[in-house]
Design a protein around this motif. Sequence first.
Motif, PDB file in Angstrom:
ATOM      1  N   ALA A  19       0.862  -1.179   0.000  1.00 46.44           N
ATOM      2  CA  ALA A  19       0.000   0.000   0.000  1.00 46.44           C
ATOM      3  C   ALA A  19       0.898   1.229   0.000  1.00 46.44           C
ATOM      4  N   ASP A  20       1.198   1.734  -1.181  1.00 49.83           N
ATOM      5  CA  ASP A  20       2.084   2.877  -1.331  1.00 49.83           C
ATOM      6  C   ASP A  20       1.438   3.874  -2.290  1.00 49.83           C
ATOM      7  N   PRO A  21       0.717   4.857  -1.768  1.00 51.23           N
ATOM      8  CA  PRO A  21       0.026   5.822  -2.638  1.00 51.23           C
ATOM      9  C   PRO A  21       0.951   6.543  -3.604  1.00 51.23           C
ATOM     10  N   ALA A  22       2.231   6.686  -3.218  1.00 54.09           N
ATOM     11  CA  ALA A  22       3.156   7.386  -4.098  1.00 54.09           C
ATOM     12  C   ALA A  22       3.485   6.565  -5.340  1.00 54.09           C
ATOM     13  N   ALA A  23       3.412   5.219  -5.215  1.00 52.99           N
ATOM     14  CA  ALA A  23       3.744   4.353  -6.349  1.00 52.99           C
ATOM     15  C   ALA A  23       2.511   3.889  -7.097  1.00 52.99           C
ATOM     16  N   ASN A  24       1.398   3.695  -6.365  1.00 52.13           N
ATOM     17  CA  ASN A  24       0.189   3.190  -6.994  1.00 52.13           C
ATOM     18  C   ASN A  24      -1.010   3.683  -6.198  1.00 52.13           C
ATOM     19  N   SER A  25      -2.039   4.104  -6.918  1.00 51.15           N
ATOM     20  CA  SER A  25      -3.204   4.665  -6.238  1.00 51.15           C
ATOM     21  C   SER A  25      -4.004   3.618  -5.480  1.00 51.15           C
ATOM     22  N   THR A  26      -3.847   2.343  -5.821  1.00 54.73           N
ATOM     23  CA  THR A  26      -4.566   1.276  -5.143  1.00 54.73           C
ATOM     24  C   THR A  26      -3.581   0.242  -4.611  1.00 54.73           C
ATOM     25  N   PRO A  27      -3.904  -0.424  -3.518  1.00 51.14           N
ATOM     26  CA  PRO A  27      -3.026  -1.501  -3.010  1.00 51.14           C
ATOM     27  C   PRO A  27      -2.948  -2.648  -4.013  1.00 51.14           C
ATOM     28  N   TYR A  28      -1.860  -3.395  -3.953  1.00 49.70           N
ATOM     29  CA  TYR A  28      -1.698  -4.547  -4.820  1.00 49.70           C
ATOM     30  C   TYR A  28      -0.923  -5.628  -4.074  1.00 49.70           C
ATOM     31  N   VAL A  29      -0.922  -6.816  -4.645  1.00 45.28           N
ATOM     32  CA  VAL A  29      -0.296  -7.975  -3.997  1.00 45.28           C
ATOM     33  C   VAL A  29       0.801  -8.527  -4.900  1.00 45.28           C
ATOM     34  N   THR A  30       1.934  -8.857  -4.309  1.00 46.19           N
ATOM     35  CA  THR A  30       3.022  -9.486  -5.050  1.00 46.19           C
ATOM     36  C   THR A  30       3.265 -10.885  -4.503  1.00 46.19           C
ATOM     37  N   ALA A  31       3.697 -11.782  -5.369  1.00 45.72           N
ATOM     38  CA  ALA A  31       4.018 -13.158  -4.978  1.00 45.72           C
ATOM     39  C   ALA A  31       5.503 -13.270  -4.708  1.00 45.72           C
ATOM     40  N   VAL A  32       5.854 -13.908  -3.597  1.00 45.47           N
ATOM     41  CA  VAL A  32       7.255 -14.046  -3.196  1.00 45.47           C
ATOM     42  C   VAL A  32       7.554 -15.531  -3.011  1.00 45.47           C
ATOM     43  N   ASP A  33       8.622 -16.013  -3.647  1.00 43.17           N
ATOM     44  CA  ASP A  33       8.960 -17.427  -3.504  1.00 43.17           C
ATOM     45  C   ASP A  33       9.633 -17.674  -2.153  1.00 43.17           C
ATOM     46  N   PRO A  34       9.442 -18.853  -1.568  1.00 43.26           N
ATOM     47  CA  PRO A  34       9.961 -19.144  -0.226  1.00 43.26           C
ATOM     48  C   PRO A  34      11.478 -19.108  -0.106  1.00 43.26           C
ATOM     49  N   ASN A  71       2.611  -9.368  11.563  1.00 41.34           N
ATOM     50  CA  ASN A  71       1.158  -9.238  11.647  1.00 41.34           C
ATOM     51  C   ASN A  71       0.666  -9.077  13.082  1.00 41.34           C
ATOM     52  N   ARG A  72       1.520  -9.393  14.056  1.00 39.43           N
ATOM     53  CA  ARG A  72       1.107  -9.242  15.450  1.00 39.43           C
ATOM     54  C   ARG A  72       1.172  -7.781  15.886  1.00 39.43           C
ATOM     55  N   SER A  73       2.307  -7.145  15.597  1.00 37.72           N
ATOM     56  CA  SER A  73       2.459  -5.738  15.974  1.00 37.72           C
ATOM     57  C   SER A  73       1.994  -4.794  14.867  1.00 37.72           C
ATOM     58  N   ARG A  74       1.656  -5.379  13.697  1.00 33.98           N
ATOM     59  CA  ARG A  74       1.187  -4.604  12.535  1.00 33.98           C
ATOM     60  C   ARG A  74       2.215  -3.550  12.134  1.00 33.98           C
ATOM     61  N   THR A  75       3.482  -3.976  12.112  1.00 35.65           N
ATOM     62  CA  THR A  75       4.563  -3.057  11.748  1.00 35.65           C
ATOM     63  C   THR A  75       5.374  -3.620  10.588  1.00 35.65           C
ATOM     64  N   GLU A 106      10.659   2.323   9.465  1.00 33.52           N
ATOM     65  CA  GLU A 106       9.615   1.655  10.240  1.00 33.52           C
ATOM     66  C   GLU A 106       8.283   2.337   9.985  1.00 33.52           C
ATOM     67  N   SER A 107       7.259   1.532   9.783  1.00 34.59           N
ATOM     68  CA  SER A 107       5.912   2.057   9.556  1.00 34.59           C
ATOM     69  C   SER A 107       4.907   1.059  10.108  1.00 34.59           C
ATOM     70  N   THR A 108       3.663   1.487  10.200  1.00 36.00           N
ATOM     71  CA  THR A 108       2.601   0.617  10.697  1.00 36.00           C
ATOM     72  C   THR A 108       1.621   0.303   9.571  1.00 36.00           C
ATOM     73  N   TYR A 109       0.881  -0.771   9.752  1.00 35.08           N
ATOM     74  CA  TYR A 109      -0.118  -1.142   8.763  1.00 35.08           C
ATOM     75  C   TYR A 109      -1.177  -0.036   8.658  1.00 35.08           C
ATOM     76  N   PRO A 110      -1.782   0.110   7.502  1.00 34.34           N
ATOM     77  CA  PRO A 110      -2.881   1.074   7.390  1.00 34.34           C
ATOM     78  C   PRO A 110      -4.002   0.751   8.362  1.00 34.34           C
ATOM     79  N   ALA A 111      -4.773   1.749   8.734  1.00 33.91           N
ATOM     80  CA  ALA A 111      -5.864   1.568   9.694  1.00 33.91           C
ATOM     81  C   ALA A 111      -6.845   0.514   9.199  1.00 33.91           C
ATOM     82  N   GLY A 112      -7.180  -0.399  10.094  1.00 36.15           N
ATOM     83  CA  GLY A 112      -8.136  -1.442   9.766  1.00 36.15           C
ATOM     84  C   GLY A 112      -7.544  -2.667   9.107  1.00 36.15           C
ATOM     85  N   VAL A 113      -6.262  -2.649   8.776  1.00 35.18           N
ATOM     86  CA  VAL A 113      -5.602  -3.782   8.123  1.00 35.18           C
ATOM     87  C   VAL A 113      -4.875  -4.606   9.176  1.00 35.18           C
ATOM     88  N   GLU A 114      -5.207  -5.883   9.264  1.00 25.91           N
ATOM     89  CA  GLU A 114      -4.612  -6.754  10.271  1.00 25.91           C
ATOM     90  C   GLU A 114      -3.450  -7.577   9.729  1.00 25.91           C
TER      91      GLU A 114
END
Length: 226
Positions: A19-34, A71-75, A106-114
């Motif tokens: 979720a980076d408004p400066a790069a894209n107006s909408t959130p998106y998902v990327t796939a990461v290999d293990p 995901n616990r501290s949402r950071t 360091e940043s926190t998750y957007p409001a409402g995102v767990e």
Amino acid sequence: LEAAEIAAAFGGVYLRAVADPAANSTPYVTAVDPSRVDPVFVDGRLVAATIWTDLRVDGASVWRWVENRDNRSRTIEQGLYRGTTANLGRRMPLDAIPETQGLTEESTYPAGVERMVWYVPNVLPNRRHPSSPHGRADVQGAESLCAAVDVILTSLVRDVRLGRARMVVPTDALTPSALTGGGSVFNPEREIYTTLDVDPSSEAGKPHLFQGAIRTSEHIDAAFAM
């Protein structure tokens, strides 16, 4: 589709929300290999993941972008490191290279995102590690079969390589090479040759081809019989 391809090969895939408004107006998902994720699971559930990305190779130095999503501290914690292929190296300022300029340490998750990172297993359970939260790859348990098919198909390719037609010609039909020590060559496109000092009706006086057998059917049958 990209995530499914990765999961089929690696047994699972990590999904990373951005979720980076400066790069894209909408959130998106990327796939990461293990292969570039260090996860933390609790009761089979992904709670945090450290993801690294090799951004550039500068001689012997490797620049890596490392981010930890919890995901616990949402950071989200981010860092840039300059090391080698074997070592993470020394931490550098994020604005040291263009690829990470503008990122915050360091940043926190957007409001409402767990959650902003997920693990999706390909197939469960993992037969080799039944208690593991990691899924299994499509080929798990069939590695010896894949190796056997590889041997068969490698043999078929060898048959094709060795089975190419080769021409036998009298010595007088050869032309000395212009290169010193280059031997003699035969030009199959040449139309007229000087008289050869051999009986033209004999086998020795006739250029002829020989070609090895290419056992295509035998190899394919053996592969399908595996």
